[in-house]
Design a protein around this motif. Sequence first.
Motif, PDB file in Angstrom:
ATOM      1  N   GLU A  83    -101.095  73.845 -10.900  1.00 41.16           N
ATOM      2  CA  GLU A  83     -99.752  73.583 -11.412  1.00 41.16           C
ATOM      3  C   GLU A  83     -98.635  74.042 -10.478  1.00 41.16           C
ATOM      4  O   GLU A  83     -97.458  73.939 -10.822  1.00 41.16           O
ATOM      5  CB  GLU A  83     -99.581  74.264 -12.785  1.00 41.16           C
ATOM      6  N   GLY A  84     -98.967  74.614  -9.327  1.00 38.17           N
ATOM      7  CA  GLY A  84     -97.945  75.124  -8.414  1.00 38.17           C
ATOM      8  C   GLY A  84     -97.048  74.029  -7.864  1.00 38.17           C
ATOM      9  O   GLY A  84     -97.509  72.928  -7.532  1.00 38.17           O
ATOM     10  N   GLY A  85     -95.754  74.320  -7.790  1.00 30.91           N
ATOM     11  CA  GLY A  85     -94.798  73.322  -7.318  1.00 30.91           C
ATOM     12  C   GLY A  85     -95.085  72.849  -5.908  1.00 30.91           C
ATOM     13  O   GLY A  85     -95.026  71.641  -5.621  1.00 30.91           O
ATOM     14  N   ILE A  86     -95.387  73.770  -4.994  1.00 37.59           N
ATOM     15  CA  ILE A  86     -95.676  73.395  -3.604  1.00 37.59           C
ATOM     16  C   ILE A  86     -96.948  72.562  -3.524  1.00 37.59           C
ATOM     17  O   ILE A  86     -97.005  71.541  -2.813  1.00 37.59           O
ATOM     18  CB  ILE A  86     -95.799  74.649  -2.724  1.00 37.59           C
ATOM     19  N   ASN A  87     -97.976  72.966  -4.272  1.00 38.16           N
ATOM     20  CA  ASN A  87     -99.236  72.217  -4.247  1.00 38.16           C
ATOM     21  C   ASN A  87     -99.085  70.832  -4.871  1.00 38.16           C
ATOM     22  O   ASN A  87     -99.712  69.866  -4.419  1.00 38.16           O
ATOM     23  CB  ASN A  87    -100.332  73.010  -4.959  1.00 38.16           C
ATOM     24  N   ASN A  88     -98.282  70.735  -5.900  1.00 38.79           N
ATOM     25  CA  ASN A  88     -98.026  69.421  -6.485  1.00 38.79           C
ATOM     26  C   ASN A  88     -97.319  68.510  -5.485  1.00 38.79           C
ATOM     27  O   ASN A  88     -97.624  67.313  -5.381  1.00 38.79           O
ATOM     28  CB  ASN A  88     -97.186  69.556  -7.754  1.00 38.79           C
ATOM     29  N   LEU A  89     -96.372  69.081  -4.735  1.00 44.77           N
ATOM     30  CA  LEU A  89     -95.666  68.312  -3.717  1.00 44.77           C
ATOM     31  C   LEU A  89     -96.618  67.864  -2.619  1.00 44.77           C
ATOM     32  O   LEU A  89     -96.576  66.702  -2.157  1.00 44.77           O
ATOM     33  CB  LEU A  89     -94.529  69.141  -3.137  1.00 44.77           C
ATOM     34  N   LEU A  90     -97.510  68.775  -2.180  1.00 37.71           N
ATOM     35  CA  LEU A  90     -98.490  68.420  -1.149  1.00 37.71           C
ATOM     36  C   LEU A  90     -99.411  67.312  -1.643  1.00 37.71           C
ATOM     37  O   LEU A  90     -99.742  66.380  -0.881  1.00 37.71           O
ATOM     38  CB  LEU A  90     -99.307  69.663  -0.763  1.00 37.71           C
ATOM     39  N   ALA A  91     -99.818  67.403  -2.905  1.00 39.67           N
ATOM     40  CA  ALA A  91    -100.701  66.375  -3.466  1.00 39.67           C
ATOM     41  C   ALA A  91     -99.994  65.028  -3.538  1.00 39.67           C
ATOM     42  O   ALA A  91    -100.591  63.980  -3.236  1.00 39.67           O
ATOM     43  CB  ALA A  91    -101.182  66.811  -4.843  1.00 39.67           C
ATOM     44  N   ASP A  92     -98.727  65.042  -3.923  1.00 46.15           N
ATOM     45  CA  ASP A  92     -97.966  63.789  -4.001  1.00 46.15           C
ATOM     46  C   ASP A  92     -97.788  63.154  -2.627  1.00 46.15           C
ATOM     47  O   ASP A  92     -97.694  61.920  -2.512  1.00 46.15           O
ATOM     48  CB  ASP A  92     -96.592  64.054  -4.628  1.00 46.15           C
ATOM     49  N   LEU A  93     -97.734  63.979  -1.584  1.00 37.98           N
ATOM     50  CA  LEU A  93     -97.568  63.474  -0.221  1.00 37.98           C
ATOM     51  C   LEU A  93     -98.903  63.104   0.425  1.00 37.98           C
ATOM     52  O   LEU A  93     -98.928  62.663   1.569  1.00 37.98           O
ATOM     53  CB  LEU A  93     -96.850  64.513   0.650  1.00 37.98           C
ATOM     54  N   GLY A  94     -99.989  63.319  -0.329  1.00 35.75           N
ATOM     55  CA  GLY A  94    -101.303  62.940   0.177  1.00 35.75           C
ATOM     56  C   GLY A  94    -102.036  64.030   0.922  1.00 35.75           C
ATOM     57  O   GLY A  94    -103.073  63.770   1.528  1.00 35.75           O
ATOM     58  N   TYR A  95    -101.527  65.250   0.892  1.00 34.36           N
ATOM     59  CA  TYR A  95    -102.183  66.364   1.572  1.00 34.36           C
ATOM     60  C   TYR A  95    -103.074  67.139   0.606  1.00 34.36           C
ATOM     61  O   TYR A  95    -102.925  67.037  -0.613  1.00 34.36           O
ATOM     62  CB  TYR A  95    -101.150  67.309   2.186  1.00 34.36           C
ATOM     63  N   GLN A  96    -103.955  67.940   1.179  1.00 34.02           N
ATOM     64  CA  GLN A  96    -104.856  68.752   0.368  1.00 34.02           C
ATOM     65  C   GLN A  96    -104.131  69.974  -0.183  1.00 34.02           C
ATOM     66  O   GLN A  96    -103.285  70.552   0.489  1.00 34.02           O
ATOM     67  CB  GLN A  96    -106.060  69.193   1.201  1.00 34.02           C
ATOM     68  N   ARG A  97    -104.456  70.330  -1.404  1.00 30.10           N
ATOM     69  CA  ARG A  97    -103.850  71.511  -2.027  1.00 30.10           C
ATOM     70  C   ARG A  97    -104.291  72.783  -1.308  1.00 30.10           C
ATOM     71  O   ARG A  97    -105.433  72.884  -0.836  1.00 30.10           O
ATOM     72  CB  ARG A  97    -104.227  71.608  -3.506  1.00 30.10           C
ATOM     73  N   VAL A  98    -103.388  73.758  -1.208  1.00 29.01           N
ATOM     74  CA  VAL A  98    -103.677  75.039  -0.554  1.00 29.01           C
ATOM     75  C   VAL A  98    -104.040  76.065  -1.618  1.00 29.01           C
ATOM     76  O   VAL A  98    -103.247  76.351  -2.521  1.00 29.01           O
ATOM     77  CB  VAL A  98    -102.457  75.541   0.254  1.00 29.01           C
ATOM     78  N   GLU A  99    -105.231  76.626  -1.519  1.00 27.20           N
ATOM     79  CA  GLU A  99    -105.692  77.628  -2.490  1.00 27.20           C
ATOM     80  C   GLU A  99    -105.227  79.018  -2.044  1.00 27.20           C
ATOM     81  O   GLU A  99    -106.021  79.885  -1.680  1.00 27.20           O
ATOM     82  CB  GLU A  99    -107.203  77.563  -2.636  1.00 27.20           C
ATOM     83  N   LEU A 100    -103.931  79.226  -2.080  1.00 27.06           N
ATOM     84  CA  LEU A 100    -103.350  80.454  -1.542  1.00 27.06           C
ATOM     85  C   LEU A 100    -103.722  81.676  -2.372  1.00 27.06           C
ATOM     86  O   LEU A 100    -103.963  82.756  -1.832  1.00 27.06           O
ATOM     87  CB  LEU A 100    -101.823  80.314  -1.481  1.00 27.06           C
ATOM     88  N   MET A 101    -103.759  81.539  -3.680  1.00 32.29           N
ATOM     89  CA  MET A 101    -103.986  82.684  -4.558  1.00 32.29           C
ATOM     90  C   MET A 101    -105.463  82.969  -4.798  1.00 32.29           C
ATOM     91  O   MET A 101    -105.809  84.052  -5.266  1.00 32.29           O
ATOM     92  CB  MET A 101    -103.295  82.452  -5.905  1.00 32.29           C
ATOM     93  N   THR A 102    -106.327  82.022  -4.520  1.00 31.40           N
ATOM     94  CA  THR A 102    -107.748  82.197  -4.839  1.00 31.40           C
ATOM     95  C   THR A 102    -108.641  82.260  -3.606  1.00 31.40           C
ATOM     96  O   THR A 102    -109.844  82.461  -3.739  1.00 31.40           O
ATOM     97  CB  THR A 102    -108.231  81.050  -5.747  1.00 31.40           C
ATOM     98  N   ASN A 103    -108.075  82.086  -2.425  1.00 29.44           N
ATOM     99  CA  ASN A 103    -108.864  82.156  -1.195  1.00 29.44           C
ATOM    100  C   ASN A 103    -108.704  83.539  -0.569  1.00 29.44           C
ATOM    101  O   ASN A 103    -107.591  83.936  -0.207  1.00 29.44           O
ATOM    102  CB  ASN A 103    -108.397  81.086  -0.205  1.00 29.44           C
TER     103      ASN A 103
END
Length: 298
Positions: free
Chosen positions: A134-154
């Motif tokens: 649900e992260g705003g940055i990850n949603n933006l990356l997904a909309d642009l066709g990029y892979q989501r960044v697992e910043l909090m869980t990696n």
Amino acid sequence: MRNGLIRGIPLYLMILPGFLFFVVFKYIPIGGLVIAFQEYDPFEGFLGSPWVGFANFQRLFTDQDFTSLLRNTLILSGLNLFLFFPAPIVFAVLLNEIRRSWFRKSVQTIVYMPHFLSWVVVVSITVLLFSTQEGGINNLLADLGYQRVELMTNPHYFRVLYLVQNIWKESGWNAIIFLAALAAVDPTLYEAAVVDGANRWRQMWHITLPALKTTIVILFILRLGQVMELGFEHILLLQNPVNMSVSDVFDTYVYRNGVLQGDFSYSTTVGVFKSAVGLVLIILANRLAKVFGQEGVY
């Protein structure tokens, strides 16, 4: 003398709150360190609890998690010492080079502001922005066709995230003392350097940085005394079961295995160990500073 004491009463009253703070919260609790050598029972108290000598320290040093706790703590402390500590210095030097007063003050105000946010707010904002689903940055990356960044869980991102948040939140505030030191530099030194043909970089290297040398040395020595202190609240909020292998440090370990389980003797033992390490580092660093002709903390 009596008249002098009477005239000084307002000053003594101003000092009193700070004096009481250190007495009540710093000096009196030192007596409680004896429970590190006891099997402390709150109902029996200091005098009734049985003495166990160094058994708690033996338990700490033989714990299977001790090596990983020490490694994680030292790595994060190293990041703080060699990357976070210079950040306020760089900021203060660069800010000192700005000649337009209104712009310099505006930048100072903006950079100081994060200091007044609690770590709960800072980490919550990070979660809202970088949550995998649900992260705003990850949603933006997904909309642009990029892979989501697992910043909090990696786990690989934990140390970088910890460092970046520290720098963003505290660099501006920590730069205040360096800006104060630079304010004491005689402006005629810069004028003389200009006459001699020195450019801005030369002025910075030969005037600005030497003016900060004593302050940097003293603060670095004091920082070494906190090498085992990383900010319990910050790490606890960033910690989760996935990144535990790199985020578990002495502070979180004590909270989980000491405080929550009511093992006050063991918690105190870890605190004594951390304080002893800090004290030894301060003494060694202070002596080393003296060897190189610098002022130490004593």
